[in-house]
Design a protein around this motif. Sequence first.
Motif, PDB file in Angstrom:
ATOM      1  N   GLY A  67      27.669  58.302  14.977  1.00  0.00           N
ATOM      2  CA  GLY A  67      28.737  58.814  14.004  1.00  0.00           C
ATOM      3  C   GLY A  67      29.739  58.703  13.272  1.00  0.00           C
ATOM      4  N   GLU A  68      30.842  57.852  14.702  1.00  0.00           N
ATOM      5  CA  GLU A  68      32.184  57.167  14.173  1.00  0.00           C
ATOM      6  C   GLU A  68      32.144  56.108  13.880  1.00  0.00           C
ATOM      7  N   SER A  69      33.445  55.709  12.745  1.00  0.00           N
ATOM      8  CA  SER A  69      33.957  54.382  12.203  1.00  0.00           C
ATOM      9  C   SER A  69      34.605  54.059  13.586  1.00  0.00           C
ATOM     10  N   PRO A  70      34.449  52.778  13.444  1.00  0.00           N
ATOM     11  CA  PRO A  70      35.546  51.759  13.575  1.00  0.00           C
ATOM     12  C   PRO A  70      36.662  52.296  12.960  1.00  0.00           C
ATOM     13  N   THR A  71      37.418  53.060  12.108  1.00  0.00           N
ATOM     14  CA  THR A  71      38.989  53.051  11.653  1.00  0.00           C
ATOM     15  C   THR A  71      38.930  54.189  12.586  1.00  0.00           C
ATOM     16  N   THR A  72      37.487  55.150  11.906  1.00  0.00           N
ATOM     17  CA  THR A  72      37.869  56.698  13.007  1.00  0.00           C
ATOM     18  C   THR A  72      38.191  56.507  14.658  1.00  0.00           C
ATOM     19  N   LEU A  73      37.685  55.690  15.129  1.00  0.00           N
ATOM     20  CA  LEU A  73      37.193  55.681  17.080  1.00  0.00           C
ATOM     21  C   LEU A  73      39.284  55.097  16.846  1.00  0.00           C
ATOM     22  N   ASP A  74      39.795  54.495  16.439  1.00  0.00           N
ATOM     23  CA  ASP A  74      40.837  53.636  16.548  1.00  0.00           C
ATOM     24  C   ASP A  74      41.114  53.065  18.336  1.00  0.00           C
ATOM     25  N   LEU A  75      40.186  52.402  18.609  1.00  0.00           N
ATOM     26  CA  LEU A  75      40.668  51.267  19.779  1.00  0.00           C
ATOM     27  C   LEU A  75      41.065  51.504  20.101  1.00  0.00           C
ATOM     28  N   ARG A  76      41.993  50.515  19.350  1.00  0.00           N
ATOM     29  CA  ARG A  76      43.203  49.867  19.729  1.00  0.00           C
ATOM     30  C   ARG A  76      44.254  50.662  20.103  1.00  0.00           C
ATOM     31  N   GLN A  77      44.335  51.954  19.841  1.00  0.00           N
ATOM     32  CA  GLN A  77      45.225  52.406  19.952  1.00  0.00           C
ATOM     33  C   GLN A  77      44.856  53.319  21.494  1.00  0.00           C
ATOM     34  N   SER A  78      43.641  53.535  21.537  1.00  0.00           N
ATOM     35  CA  SER A  78      43.140  54.543  22.305  1.00  0.00           C
ATOM     36  C   SER A  78      43.267  53.354  23.967  1.00  0.00           C
ATOM     37  N   THR A  79      42.250  52.262  23.534  1.00  0.00           N
ATOM     38  CA  THR A  79      42.434  51.669  24.826  1.00  0.00           C
ATOM     39  C   THR A  79      42.644  50.303  24.872  1.00  0.00           C
ATOM     40  N   GLY A  80      43.696  49.722  23.915  1.00  0.00           N
ATOM     41  CA  GLY A  80      43.561  48.345  24.222  1.00  0.00           C
ATOM     42  C   GLY A  80      43.164  48.004  23.367  1.00  0.00           C
TER      43      GLY A  80
END
Length: 661
Positions: free
Chosen positions: A600-613
């Motif tokens: 249900g999320e998009s790559p933008t809303t997940l913001d993986l770079r900020q939260s996981t690197g």
Amino acid sequence: MPHVPLVLRDLVLLVAAAIPAVLLARRFRIPFIVGYLVTGVVIGPHGLGLVSDPESVGGLAELGVVLLLFTIGLELSLSRIVRLGRTVVQGGGVQVGLTLVVAAAAATALGIPWNRAVFIGALMALSSTAIVLKVYADRQELDTPHGRVVVAILLFQDLCVVPLMLLVPVLAEAGAGLSIETLADVGIGLLAVAALVGAGRVVVPWVLDRAIGHGNREILTLAIVLFGLASTLLAASVGLSLALGAFLAGLVISESEYGLQALSDVLPFRDVFTGIFFISIGMLLDVGYVLERPADVFVAAVAVLFIKTGTAAAAVRMLRRSLQVSLRTGIALAQVGEFSFVLAGVGATAGLLDASAFQLFLATSVLTMFVTPFLIAAGPAVAAASARLRGHDTLDLSTREYRTMAALDGHAIIVGYGLAGQHLTRALRAAGIPYVVLEQNGQAVRVARRTREPVFFGDGTRREVLEHAGIARARVVVFSISSPADEGRGVWVARQANSDARIVVRTRFVKSVAELHRRGATDVIVEEYEAALELFSRVLRHYEIPTNTIAREVELARGEHYELLRGLARPDLRLDALKHLRIHTVLDLVEVEAQSRAVGESPTTLDLRQSTGAVVIAVVRDGVAHYTPDPSFRFQAGDTAVLVGNRDALERAGSVFKKVP
């Protein structure tokens, strides 16, 4: 000049002669035992006469058999016999009993007194454990269906040496009527055997426990040797042979927790003991007798080979094994064994064999031993031809099963229902892929059929059996058997029957890879290299080599038929460069699981770079890669996210796409 004991001189000559015997046997690819026997003939009293004293020869033979039987007893495991169970007792019992009866009947028909005829049957009932196991080990056939049966029957034969030796005095007296003294001697012998085995199981562990408690390896070895000598002395004191006492001592020690250590201490000398025994036996053979009666020796050897092959094959058929397995087992057990030499020596002393009969026995035994490797090599062709002629080994199908199998299309055929085959069937069943299993072990087939597994009795290396299983319509054929010769033949037959099928073979040794591919295998799984690849992968992980780099090298090794591990290709891991430049960026593919945070999320809303690197560089859905998803794109279960990052970042990001516990 100091006096040199004659027996020491003869022993030096004997051991010196053993060295060229082994070299020549290796050069001409014949069993070492045959080389030892021929060497004994050459240097013995009836050859060059280098060892000419009959008493010295007899003493060396007795020393050799004592040492040999002690090591055989150490290698013989009663617990292993219990595990093999029915195959040992029923297969071995029927083989020994049937051979004894048939041989005794044939000897009686020739006018030989019944007691001597029974003794001749006992001599014929035993086969050569040393030769057969060596040839089977060289051919990598010990773990095949016929190899396992052969081992089981040989184990039973080895155990039979005890009652057969006790039977000798009874047979010796039987012609003139049994005396009370003879029966008493047999009873004392039985009591002595029971005492040695029973007391030994209690005394040996107790003594060896205290020996090992001193922390001195030499004391343990001395205690083992002491028990062996004491057992031999006790056997001799009650009228039993020295060899029997040594065998029982080895057998008792093998069942203790120190049996493995005792065997490891003795094994370095086992080949020496074997050489001493068989060279000394060869020295007893009178070449002049053989040259005077070549027809008698030839006819006797042929009769032994035919009788033993037939009775052993019949015994295996009673175990519900296939005709091919039965015939190959019978051919392997067709020779006279080393225990027969021991028994013949005891029988000759008791008067059951005169000088002429003893020489005929020796010559016949040597000839059957000599041809054994050649017979075993010809066994597959002979068994296949016989089975084809008799119409055996076809699938036993009911009408319903035949129609069901005829309707299969795109299915898998699995040849061999061992552990690997069973695991594969579970995976195929879970994936909903139809399959048929072909197995030659009748008992395994019956057990599997009770659970409604599509397992059928048949030889999966034969074309007609594969055709019954629908080879023409099969997508994959898997050979999960442990016989290099059989798997190679099966691959060739399967490829001829279906040029488009994927043929997957599990083999034990890397030297089979090239030949299996040449015969038509699509994929070859080598057990020893799969283990090496797993070690390779795990070690490299500890050096922080990227997972995808390791996976690439593993697949490369498999794809190039294990050339990396065979030394035919060089890896491209660049360990030093990765270490010094600290480049650990890797690519990973992660499937989106239902009920995960990403759904249900998009790559933008997940913001993986900020939260996981880690960074999402693409998403694969229904086989299509989306590199720049539109703003309305949302992750769904079953999507595959393509991630970039270091190892820690990928581990953190992977949890985002997994089901929330």
